[in-house]
Design a protein around this motif. Structure first.
Motif, mmCIF file in Angstrom:
data_model
loop_
_atom_site.group_PDB
_atom_site.id
_atom_site.type_symbol
_atom_site.label_atom_id
_atom_site.label_comp_id
_atom_site.label_asym_id
_atom_site.label_seq_id
_atom_site.Cartn_x
_atom_site.Cartn_y
_atom_site.Cartn_z
ATOM 1 N N CYS A 1 0.832 -1.201 0.000
ATOM 2 C CA CYS A 1 0.000 0.000 0.000
ATOM 3 C C CYS A 1 0.867 1.252 0.000
ATOM 4 O O CYS A 1 1.999 1.250 0.487
ATOM 5 C CB CYS A 1 -0.907 0.031 1.223
ATOM 6 N N VAL A 2 0.303 2.318 -0.522
ATOM 7 C CA VAL A 2 0.976 3.615 -0.534
ATOM 8 C C VAL A 2 0.101 4.584 0.241
ATOM 9 O O VAL A 2 -1.065 4.800 -0.103
ATOM 10 C CB VAL A 2 1.181 4.121 -1.980
ATOM 11 N N GLY A 3 0.655 5.156 1.317
ATOM 12 C CA GLY A 3 -0.105 6.062 2.164
ATOM 13 C C GLY A 3 0.434 7.483 2.094
ATOM 14 O O GLY A 3 1.625 7.698 1.856
ATOM 15 N N ASN B 1 0.596 13.902 18.757
ATOM 16 C CA ASN B 1 -0.182 14.966 19.413
ATOM 17 C C ASN B 1 -0.598 16.060 18.437
ATOM 18 O O ASN B 1 -0.514 17.253 18.731
ATOM 19 C CB ASN B 1 0.600 15.575 20.579
ATOM 20 N N MET B 2 -1.044 15.650 17.262
ATOM 21 C CA MET B 2 -1.569 16.599 16.283
ATOM 22 C C MET B 2 -2.546 15.867 15.361
ATOM 23 O O MET B 2 -2.455 14.654 15.194
ATOM 24 C CB MET B 2 -0.447 17.245 15.464
ATOM 25 N N LYS B 3 -3.479 16.610 14.810
ATOM 26 C CA LYS B 3 -4.436 16.023 13.886
ATOM 27 C C LYS B 3 -3.812 15.969 12.496
ATOM 28 O O LYS B 3 -3.454 16.996 11.930
ATOM 29 C CB LYS B 3 -5.727 16.841 13.860
ATOM 30 N N ILE B 4 -3.676 14.760 11.971
ATOM 31 C CA ILE B 4 -3.059 14.552 10.664
ATOM 32 C C ILE B 4 -4.011 13.721 9.808
ATOM 33 O O ILE B 4 -4.380 12.613 10.180
ATOM 34 C CB ILE B 4 -1.708 13.819 10.789
ATOM 35 N N SER B 5 -4.405 14.263 8.665
ATOM 36 C CA SER B 5 -5.262 13.519 7.747
ATOM 37 C C SER B 5 -4.411 12.526 6.960
ATOM 38 O O SER B 5 -3.248 12.783 6.653
ATOM 39 C CB SER B 5 -5.962 14.478 6.782
ATOM 40 N N TYR B 6 -5.032 11.394 6.629
ATOM 41 C CA TYR B 6 -4.289 10.303 5.992
ATOM 42 C C TYR B 6 -5.179 9.572 4.996
ATOM 43 O O TYR B 6 -6.393 9.459 5.186
ATOM 44 C CB TYR B 6 -3.839 9.332 7.091
ATOM 45 N N THR B 7 -4.573 9.107 3.917
ATOM 46 C CA THR B 7 -5.274 8.225 2.999
ATOM 47 C C THR B 7 -4.275 7.235 2.425
ATOM 48 O O THR B 7 -3.062 7.480 2.440
ATOM 49 C CB THR B 7 -5.958 9.012 1.860
ATOM 50 N N ALA B 8 -4.762 6.101 1.941
ATOM 51 C CA ALA B 8 -3.876 5.090 1.358
ATOM 52 C C ALA B 8 -4.591 4.379 0.220
ATOM 53 O O ALA B 8 -5.811 4.250 0.223
ATOM 54 C CB ALA B 8 -3.460 4.071 2.419
#
Length: 198
Positions: free
Chosen positions: A15-17, A78-85
């Motif tokens: 997978c590539v995230g 400790n931070m909001k990080i958006s992610y997709t893969a």
């Protein structure tokens, strides 16, 4: 997305995230070593990163569920990080079938955009609106948006929808990589895929 949907069976899938907005201008600093350790703790193996850019390549029984990963990112950094893969098979095919104009005009900027939080691609494209091929072009494949737009000519750039993207509702859901980075991710992914196929 499980592997059987991509390759017809088996237990592992490359997978590539992509993480949004980290290590930009000295803000939202994330250690790649800690990031790799976090993915390993989630059950991923052969975890690789591409530079310090938030591009992660990993082997897993499935592409890790976005909200679950985001919770671990928040807990770890400790931070909001958006992610997709997306599965490597889709990523590779999309890049190999990218339109001939993508990456060609040196006066333009060439990017590929990924949507996070399952934001609908059709909705995003509708919000972006109609584009003028004299100033920019858009092509979508497997939810990846290939976008080339005028850049060096600022008058032309100001006529593009890309120049207005930050004001769109969909903008916070995009994570963006330029042409060169997209190809670097593909190259590193192909190398890891070859190693895993031995």
């Amino acid at each position: 997305i499980r592997m059987k949907e991509v390759q017809g069976g088996g237990s592992e899938m490359l997978c590539v995230g992509f993480l949004r907005g980290i290590n930009v201008g000295g803000k939202n600093k994330v250690s790649m070593e800690e990031l790799k350790e976090m993915y390993a703790a989630l059950g991923a193996s052969k975890v690789k990163t591409v530079g310090n850019t938030g591009c992660v390549i990993y082997d897993s029984s499935e592409c890790l569920f976005e909200p679950y990963v985001e919770k671990r990112l928040h807990k770890t950094f400790n931070m909001k990080i958006s992610y997709t893969a997306i599965p490597f098979a889709y990523y590779q095919k999309a890049l190999e079938e990218a339109p001939e104009w993508w990456g060609k005009n040196e006066e333009w900027r060439h990017n590929v955009l990924f949507l996070t939080h399952n934001y609908p691609v059709d909705k995003a494209l509708q919000e972006i609106g109609e584009t003028d091929p004299e100033y920019e072009r858009i092509y979508c494949k497997y939810g990846m948006i290939f976008w080339s737009s005028a850049f060096k000519d600022r008058k032309a750039y100001n006529k593009t929808q890309y120049s207005k993207l930050a004001k769109k509702e969909c903008y916070p859901y995009f994570t963006i990589r330029n042409y060169n980075m997209a190809l670097k991710v593909l190259e590193k992914s192909k190398k890891l895929h070859k190693e895993l196929s031995r």
